[in-house]
Design a protein around this motif. Structure first.
Motif, mmCIF file in Angstrom:
data_model
loop_
_atom_site.group_PDB
_atom_site.id
_atom_site.type_symbol
_atom_site.label_atom_id
_atom_site.label_comp_id
_atom_site.label_asym_id
_atom_site.label_seq_id
_atom_site.Cartn_x
_atom_site.Cartn_y
_atom_site.Cartn_z
ATOM 1 N N ASP A 26 -0.384 32.440 -21.416
ATOM 2 C CA ASP A 26 0.631 32.690 -22.443
ATOM 3 C C ASP A 26 0.196 32.116 -23.787
ATOM 4 O OD1 ASP A 26 2.792 34.068 -21.054
ATOM 5 O OD2 ASP A 26 2.981 32.234 -19.893
ATOM 6 N N VAL A 30 -2.185 36.479 -23.536
ATOM 7 C CA VAL A 30 -0.977 37.305 -23.539
ATOM 8 C C VAL A 30 0.009 36.775 -24.572
ATOM 9 C CG1 VAL A 30 1.011 38.042 -22.166
ATOM 10 C CG2 VAL A 30 -1.246 37.866 -21.094
ATOM 11 N N SER A 32 3.555 36.527 -25.108
ATOM 12 C CA SER A 32 4.843 36.650 -24.418
ATOM 13 C C SER A 32 5.934 35.903 -25.170
ATOM 14 C CB SER A 32 4.722 36.102 -22.988
ATOM 15 O OG SER A 32 4.226 34.772 -23.012
ATOM 16 N N VAL A 35 9.768 37.008 -24.923
ATOM 17 C CA VAL A 35 10.441 36.722 -23.659
ATOM 18 C C VAL A 35 10.695 35.231 -23.504
ATOM 19 C CG1 VAL A 35 10.226 36.812 -21.151
ATOM 20 C CG2 VAL A 35 9.478 38.754 -22.527
ATOM 21 N N GLU A 88 12.389 35.174 -16.399
ATOM 22 C CA GLU A 88 11.094 35.475 -17.019
ATOM 23 C C GLU A 88 10.383 36.616 -16.288
ATOM 24 O OE1 GLU A 88 9.119 32.056 -19.469
ATOM 25 O OE2 GLU A 88 9.094 31.512 -17.351
ATOM 26 N N ARG A 89 10.469 36.632 -14.969
ATOM 27 C CA ARG A 89 9.775 37.666 -14.201
ATOM 28 C C ARG A 89 10.376 39.046 -14.393
ATOM 29 N NH1 ARG A 89 8.948 33.254 -10.527
ATOM 30 N NH2 ARG A 89 10.962 33.579 -9.513
ATOM 31 N N THR A 92 9.694 42.021 -19.410
ATOM 32 C CA THR A 92 8.324 42.236 -19.886
ATOM 33 C C THR A 92 8.285 42.939 -21.237
ATOM 34 O OG1 THR A 92 8.197 44.322 -18.644
ATOM 35 C CG2 THR A 92 7.361 42.332 -17.551
ATOM 36 N N VAL A 95 5.681 42.062 -24.138
ATOM 37 C CA VAL A 95 4.522 41.333 -23.614
ATOM 38 C C VAL A 95 3.276 42.185 -23.848
ATOM 39 C CG1 VAL A 95 3.403 40.402 -21.544
ATOM 40 C CG2 VAL A 95 5.874 40.105 -21.891
ATOM 41 N N LEU A 123 4.596 35.326 -11.746
ATOM 42 C CA LEU A 123 4.806 35.551 -13.181
ATOM 43 C C LEU A 123 3.494 35.897 -13.874
ATOM 44 C CD1 LEU A 123 6.617 35.564 -15.666
ATOM 45 C CD2 LEU A 123 6.276 33.093 -15.866
ATOM 46 N N ARG A 127 2.818 39.313 -16.010
ATOM 47 C CA ARG A 127 2.486 39.297 -17.442
ATOM 48 C C ARG A 127 1.108 39.890 -17.708
ATOM 49 N NH1 ARG A 127 5.488 33.935 -19.542
ATOM 50 N NH2 ARG A 127 7.561 34.878 -19.638
ATOM 51 N N ALA A 130 1.518 43.589 -17.406
ATOM 52 C CA ALA A 130 2.279 44.121 -18.538
ATOM 53 C C ALA A 130 1.410 44.211 -19.784
ATOM 54 C CB ALA A 130 3.506 43.244 -18.810
ATOM 55 N N ALA A 131 0.497 43.246 -19.925
ATOM 56 C CA ALA A 131 -0.404 43.230 -21.082
ATOM 57 C C ALA A 131 -1.652 44.081 -20.850
ATOM 58 C CB ALA A 131 -0.812 41.798 -21.400
#
Length: 230
Positions: A26, A30, A32, A35, A88-89, A92, A95, A123, A127, A130-131
């Motif tokens: 993070d 990524v 994030s 979020v 958090e999960r 997205t 992200v 998680l 992430r 998602a990224a």
């Protein structure tokens, strides 16, 4: 045998030669932020806490450690941490990968690369997907360590898994807690973005990965010599 080193390629460039590269997730690979700020803002609002103080100190730190620090004395820390994790999960939106991150990951030898994150494995997987980033085969998630960042356990564990000495490693990090962990592990550190504070000897800064180039060759002992130009 060649020894990992660094030198200035020009006034603007730095060249690092290492045997392994470790990444935080993070804020490092990524983005994030949206979020993370949303979830912690809801937590702060619920308990009348100072969101700015939480965000200032929580980045790069395991969620349970932040909950334990800020939650009311009678709060169920484990339940609150689990609830925040579920939040958090499930989110997205926004992200994304930092510019150039996937190209750098693809250019590095997988057997000389690791992800070391304060997120748990679920998680982190969510992430990274998602990224649209490749997950290194070697990973150290929150459940694999007993002491989270700023303790160096995670980074030392990753180096041991890759079979390299801390002095032969460079860490990419963005948060003060993670930078402190990398420095305590005796590793050179590339700070991503502007949140990491002042640079010390053995530290460099990039805004993203668009200007980072990678070359890797097999060493005489079967390992890798990786050259990173920042």
């Amino acid at each position: 045998m060649s020894h990992p080193a660094e030198h200035a390629a020009s006034a603007q460039q730095t060249v690092l030669t290492v045997r392994a590269v470790l990444f935080d997730m993070d804020g490092t690979l990524v983005d994030s932020t949206a979020v993370v700020e949303q979830v912690w803002s809801e937590f702060a609002h619920r308990y009348g806490l100072d969101i700015d103080e939480i965000l200032r100190t929580s980045h790069g730190v395991q969620a349970g450690d932040t909950v334990r620090r800020f939650a009311p004395a009678d709060a169920d820390v484990a339940a609150l941490t689990a609830e925040l994790g579920d939040m958090e999960r499930s989110r997205t939106d926004g992200v994304i990968a930092l510019p150039g991150a996937e190209a750098v990951l693809q250019a590095l030898p997988d057997e000389a690369t690791a992800l070391v994150t304060s997120a748990d494995s679920i998680l982190a997987g969510i992430r990274m997907r998602a990224a649209r980033l490749s997950m290194p085969s070697t990973t150290v998630f929150s459940e694999a360590v007993t002491r989270g960042k700023p303790h160096p356990e995670g980074y030392l564990t990753a180096a041991a898994l890759l079979g390299v000495e801390p002095a032969d490693v460079v860490v990419f990090e963005d948060a003060p807690a993670g930078i402190a962990a990398a420095r305590a592990a005796g590793m050179r550190t590339v700070v991503v973005g502007d949140a990491g504070g002042d640079l010390e000897e053995g530290m460099w800064r990039i805004q993203d990965y668009t200007s980072v180039t990678v070359t890797a060759v097999k060493d005489d002992d079967g390992g890798h010599l990786i050259t990173l130009t920042l």
